[in-house]
Write a protein that holds these residues in place. Sequence first.
Motif, mmCIF file in Angstrom:
data_model
loop_
_atom_site.group_PDB
_atom_site.id
_atom_site.type_symbol
_atom_site.label_atom_id
_atom_site.label_comp_id
_atom_site.label_asym_id
_atom_site.label_seq_id
_atom_site.Cartn_x
_atom_site.Cartn_y
_atom_site.Cartn_z
ATOM 1 N N LEU A 163 0.861 -1.173 0.000
ATOM 2 C CA LEU A 163 0.000 0.000 0.000
ATOM 3 C C LEU A 163 0.901 1.226 0.000
ATOM 4 C CD1 LEU A 163 -2.893 0.990 0.028
ATOM 5 C CD2 LEU A 163 -2.796 0.982 2.527
ATOM 6 N N LEU A 164 0.809 2.038 -1.052
ATOM 7 C CA LEU A 164 1.664 3.215 -1.204
ATOM 8 C C LEU A 164 1.054 4.412 -0.471
ATOM 9 C CD1 LEU A 164 2.552 2.775 -4.985
ATOM 10 C CD2 LEU A 164 3.875 2.059 -2.986
ATOM 11 N N PRO A 165 1.864 5.430 -0.161
ATOM 12 C CA PRO A 165 1.379 6.587 0.600
ATOM 13 C C PRO A 165 0.174 7.296 -0.032
ATOM 14 C CG PRO A 165 3.771 6.627 0.504
ATOM 15 C CD PRO A 165 3.318 5.509 -0.386
ATOM 16 N N ASP A 166 0.043 7.258 -1.359
ATOM 17 C CA ASP A 166 -1.094 7.924 -2.010
ATOM 18 C C ASP A 166 -2.357 7.062 -2.019
ATOM 19 O OD1 ASP A 166 -0.588 6.011 -3.970
ATOM 20 O OD2 ASP A 166 -0.392 7.457 -5.610
ATOM 21 N N ILE A 171 1.386 -4.006 -6.954
ATOM 22 C CA ILE A 171 1.414 -5.458 -7.054
ATOM 23 C C ILE A 171 2.711 -5.827 -7.752
ATOM 24 C CG2 ILE A 171 0.228 -7.500 -7.953
ATOM 25 C CD1 ILE A 171 -2.348 -5.700 -8.069
ATOM 26 N N ASP A 172 3.678 -6.338 -6.995
ATOM 27 C CA ASP A 172 4.968 -6.719 -7.558
ATOM 28 C C ASP A 172 4.900 -8.161 -8.045
ATOM 29 O OD1 ASP A 172 6.419 -4.300 -7.062
ATOM 30 O OD2 ASP A 172 6.426 -4.840 -4.943
ATOM 31 N N THR A 173 5.394 -8.385 -9.283
ATOM 32 C CA THR A 173 5.398 -9.720 -9.884
ATOM 33 C C THR A 173 6.735 -9.956 -10.570
ATOM 34 O OG1 THR A 173 4.675 -9.184 -12.135
ATOM 35 C CG2 THR A 173 2.951 -9.326 -10.445
ATOM 36 N N ALA A 174 6.977 -11.189 -10.982
ATOM 37 C CA ALA A 174 8.186 -11.501 -11.743
ATOM 38 C C ALA A 174 8.198 -10.776 -13.080
ATOM 39 C CB ALA A 174 8.274 -13.009 -11.972
ATOM 40 N N GLY A 175 7.036 -10.442 -13.613
ATOM 41 C CA GLY A 175 6.940 -9.748 -14.892
ATOM 42 C C GLY A 175 6.925 -8.241 -14.778
ATOM 43 N N GLY A 176 7.060 -7.708 -13.588
ATOM 44 C CA GLY A 176 7.033 -6.266 -13.389
ATOM 45 C C GLY A 176 5.997 -5.875 -12.346
ATOM 46 N N ALA A 177 5.873 -4.597 -12.096
ATOM 47 C CA ALA A 177 4.954 -4.100 -11.075
ATOM 48 C C ALA A 177 3.694 -3.536 -11.721
ATOM 49 C CB ALA A 177 5.622 -3.023 -10.228
ATOM 50 N N LEU A 178 2.569 -3.766 -11.070
ATOM 51 C CA LEU A 178 1.287 -3.158 -11.431
ATOM 52 C C LEU A 178 0.932 -2.172 -10.340
ATOM 53 C CD1 LEU A 178 -0.824 -6.294 -12.376
ATOM 54 C CD2 LEU A 178 0.019 -4.562 -13.937
ATOM 55 N N ARG A 179 0.195 -1.144 -10.712
ATOM 56 C CA ARG A 179 -0.262 -0.175 -9.726
ATOM 57 C C ARG A 179 -1.756 -0.007 -9.883
ATOM 58 N NH1 ARG A 179 -1.328 5.127 -10.169
ATOM 59 N NH2 ARG A 179 -1.358 6.330 -8.252
ATOM 60 N N GLN A 180 -2.484 -0.239 -8.806
ATOM 61 C CA GLN A 180 -3.921 -0.032 -8.795
ATOM 62 C C GLN A 180 -4.171 1.262 -8.059
ATOM 63 O OE1 GLN A 180 -6.407 -3.427 -8.209
ATOM 64 N NE2 GLN A 180 -7.910 -2.229 -7.104
ATOM 65 N N ALA A 181 -4.689 2.258 -8.793
ATOM 66 C CA ALA A 181 -4.929 3.582 -8.217
ATOM 67 C C ALA A 181 -6.060 3.521 -7.199
ATOM 68 C CB ALA A 181 -5.270 4.576 -9.320
ATOM 69 N N PRO A 182 -6.021 4.407 -6.208
ATOM 70 C CA PRO A 182 -7.114 4.447 -5.232
ATOM 71 C C PRO A 182 -8.365 5.018 -5.894
ATOM 72 C CG PRO A 182 -5.629 6.267 -4.869
ATOM 73 C CD PRO A 182 -5.021 5.424 -5.941
ATOM 74 N N PRO A 183 -9.539 4.763 -5.309
ATOM 75 C CA PRO A 183 -10.749 5.354 -5.867
ATOM 76 C C PRO A 183 -10.673 6.877 -5.812
ATOM 77 C CG PRO A 183 -11.264 3.837 -4.060
ATOM 78 C CD PRO A 183 -9.780 3.961 -4.139
ATOM 79 N N PRO A 184 -11.291 7.556 -6.800
ATOM 80 C CA PRO A 184 -11.253 9.023 -6.802
ATOM 81 C C PRO A 184 -12.058 9.603 -5.662
ATOM 82 C CG PRO A 184 -12.497 8.189 -8.702
ATOM 83 C CD PRO A 184 -11.985 7.010 -7.922
#
Length: 184
Positions: A163-166, A171-184
């Motif tokens: 969980l990032l400060p914003d 989501i860290d994976t072997a294929g790279g990182a995904l970022r799920q933005a918080p709801p607006p």
Amino acid sequence: GALPVVFVENRGQVRGPARFVTGWPHAPAWITATGITLELSRCDETEAPPRQGRRLGAIEARAGTRVHCAHVALIFEGGDRGPSVVADEPASSRYSYFLGNDPSRWVRGVPGSRRLRWSGLYPGVSAEIHGETGRLEYDLCLEPGADLSQLVVRVEGSQRLTLLPDGSLQIDTAGGALRQAPPP
């Protein structure tokens, strides 16, 4: 500019429970009745000299390249039985798949859609998935009185969730990182 995300109904061009598929700009994704599965790939150069190329999924890898792949699933868990996922915004394109030499496996003229809608995920909760400027996104749609606390999204295939400060979920994976933005 970024290519639009288009979802194509699965009429047998891919195996498994996918109802729709997309090759969104950087990775394939499969949309099922209960979630999204993404295939992520990342290449690292190794010390071996390049010799001959090879095709791996949606990426071209040279010899001497280490490829890291991951399948990451976001699954809506514990909701209503049998949610439906349908095309909600037709695209002007049609797609054909010629699989092998057997014409009975060929799929022609499958319509595309710019947006999908999951109905009946939870009582009073549906979701829409779409792509904006090359990003795959989903939005939750709540009817009056719907209880959002019933929503559970299980993540499979990750190495670490942060969980990032914003308020974003990384989501860290072997294929790279995904970022799920918080709801607006």
